[in-house]
Motif scaffolding. Structure first.
Motif, PDB file in Angstrom:
ATOM      1  N   UNK A 179       5.361 -26.920 149.364  1.00  0.00           N
ATOM      2  CA  UNK A 179       6.382 -26.192 148.822  1.00  0.00           C
ATOM      3  C   UNK A 179       5.962 -25.907 146.965  1.00  0.00           C
ATOM      4  N   UNK A 180       5.469 -26.884 146.507  1.00  0.00           N
ATOM      5  CA  UNK A 180       5.213 -27.042 145.099  1.00  0.00           C
ATOM      6  C   UNK A 180       4.260 -25.769 144.838  1.00  0.00           C
ATOM      7  N   UNK A 181       3.112 -25.754 145.685  1.00  0.00           N
ATOM      8  CA  UNK A 181       2.207 -24.498 145.540  1.00  0.00           C
ATOM      9  C   UNK A 181       2.854 -23.298 145.851  1.00  0.00           C
ATOM     10  N   UNK A 182       3.587 -23.170 146.872  1.00  0.00           N
ATOM     11  CA  UNK A 182       4.435 -21.850 146.879  1.00  0.00           C
ATOM     12  C   UNK A 182       5.226 -21.359 145.764  1.00  0.00           C
ATOM     13  N   UNK A 183       5.789 -22.419 145.237  1.00  0.00           N
ATOM     14  CA  UNK A 183       6.917 -22.276 144.134  1.00  0.00           C
ATOM     15  C   UNK A 183       5.825 -21.829 142.953  1.00  0.00           C
ATOM     16  N   UNK A 184       4.806 -22.374 142.833  1.00  0.00           N
ATOM     17  CA  UNK A 184       3.840 -22.044 141.412  1.00  0.00           C
ATOM     18  C   UNK A 184       3.429 -20.767 141.817  1.00  0.00           C
ATOM     19  N   UNK A 219       2.393 -14.894 141.286  1.00  0.00           N
ATOM     20  CA  UNK A 219       0.867 -14.089 141.854  1.00  0.00           C
ATOM     21  C   UNK A 219       1.333 -12.925 142.741  1.00  0.00           C
ATOM     22  N   UNK A 220       0.298 -12.201 142.940  1.00  0.00           N
ATOM     23  CA  UNK A 220       0.472 -11.121 144.057  1.00  0.00           C
ATOM     24  C   UNK A 220       0.222 -11.605 145.424  1.00  0.00           C
ATOM     25  N   UNK A 221      -0.791 -12.603 145.450  1.00  0.00           N
ATOM     26  CA  UNK A 221      -0.866 -13.064 147.036  1.00  0.00           C
ATOM     27  C   UNK A 221      -0.975 -14.820 146.696  1.00  0.00           C
ATOM     28  N   UNK A 222      -0.748 -15.092 148.147  1.00  0.00           N
ATOM     29  CA  UNK A 222      -0.728 -16.628 148.099  1.00  0.00           C
ATOM     30  C   UNK A 222      -2.297 -16.991 148.444  1.00  0.00           C
ATOM     31  N   UNK A 223      -2.925 -17.812 147.953  1.00  0.00           N
ATOM     32  CA  UNK A 223      -4.189 -18.207 148.468  1.00  0.00           C
ATOM     33  C   UNK A 223      -4.020 -19.435 149.406  1.00  0.00           C
ATOM     34  N   UNK A 224      -4.218 -18.854 150.844  1.00  0.00           N
ATOM     35  CA  UNK A 224      -3.729 -19.983 151.764  1.00  0.00           C
ATOM     36  C   UNK A 224      -4.932 -21.196 151.714  1.00  0.00           C
ATOM     37  N   UNK A 280       0.364 -17.539 161.461  1.00  0.00           N
ATOM     38  CA  UNK A 280      -0.489 -16.589 160.573  1.00  0.00           C
ATOM     39  C   UNK A 280       0.319 -16.288 159.381  1.00  0.00           C
ATOM     40  N   UNK A 281      -0.271 -16.528 158.111  1.00  0.00           N
ATOM     41  CA  UNK A 281       0.392 -16.391 157.031  1.00  0.00           C
ATOM     42  C   UNK A 281       0.499 -14.838 156.629  1.00  0.00           C
ATOM     43  N   UNK A 282       1.744 -14.215 156.713  1.00  0.00           N
ATOM     44  CA  UNK A 282       1.902 -12.999 156.414  1.00  0.00           C
ATOM     45  C   UNK A 282       2.370 -12.654 155.027  1.00  0.00           C
ATOM     46  N   UNK A 283       3.403 -13.332 154.716  1.00  0.00           N
ATOM     47  CA  UNK A 283       3.940 -13.013 153.147  1.00  0.00           C
ATOM     48  C   UNK A 283       4.616 -14.521 153.130  1.00  0.00           C
ATOM     49  N   UNK A 284       3.972 -15.556 152.843  1.00  0.00           N
ATOM     50  CA  UNK A 284       4.374 -16.790 152.796  1.00  0.00           C
ATOM     51  C   UNK A 284       5.231 -17.188 151.407  1.00  0.00           C
ATOM     52  N   UNK A 285       6.286 -17.696 151.480  1.00  0.00           N
ATOM     53  CA  UNK A 285       7.162 -18.001 150.214  1.00  0.00           C
ATOM     54  C   UNK A 285       8.067 -19.036 150.310  1.00  0.00           C
ATOM     55  N   UNK A 288      13.350 -24.635 147.285  1.00  0.00           N
ATOM     56  CA  UNK A 288      13.429 -24.946 145.864  1.00  0.00           C
ATOM     57  C   UNK A 288      14.242 -26.164 145.719  1.00  0.00           C
ATOM     58  N   UNK A 289      15.337 -26.268 146.374  1.00  0.00           N
ATOM     59  CA  UNK A 289      16.476 -27.315 146.283  1.00  0.00           C
ATOM     60  C   UNK A 289      15.705 -28.477 146.945  1.00  0.00           C
TER      61      UNK A 289
END
Length: 108
Positions: free
Chosen positions: A12-17, A21-26, A71-76, A82-83
């Motif tokens: 969660x922390x990584x996705x929030x950070x 960015x344009x893309x998430x580094x899986x 499969x990671x498509x658009x992970x967020x 966040x809560x």
């Protein structure tokens, strides 16, 4: 073995950070970087999806595999994620503990 709660918070922390960015580094949040087995990783992702903490993963079911892979498509991270992060910060946990202790002591 790492605590599942710590793994969830790390993801969660990584996705929030990564929101800027344009893309998430899986590779920053895969099973190798987290130091866990692939099956545990997939099961934790499944729990996070079911609880609404994250979104943007597509289930992949393979024959002979007893757990769903993703499969990671658009992970967020979601608002609920966040809560969850906010509630599990060390300062929030310390505040909750102090509040509980205060409630136990009469006259405070």
């Amino acid at each position: 073995m790492k605590d599942d709660g710590a793994i969830i918070l790390a993801i969660l922390k990584y996705l929030e950070e990564s929101m800027d960015g344009e893309r998430v580094d899986h590779s920053k949040i895969n099973e190798q970087s987290l130091g866990i087995s692939h099956s545990r990783y997939c099961r934790i992702l499944s729990m996070m999806l079911e609880d609404g903490l994250i979104t943007g993963l597509t289930p992949v079911n393979l024959p002979g595999v007893t757990y769903t892979q993703y499969k990671f498509m658009d992970p967020r991270i979601t608002l609920r994620g966040i809560e969850y992060l906010e509630q599990n910060k060390p300062s929030a946990r310390a505040y909750a503990l102090l509040k509980e202790i205060r409630d136990w002591i009469p006259g405070m």
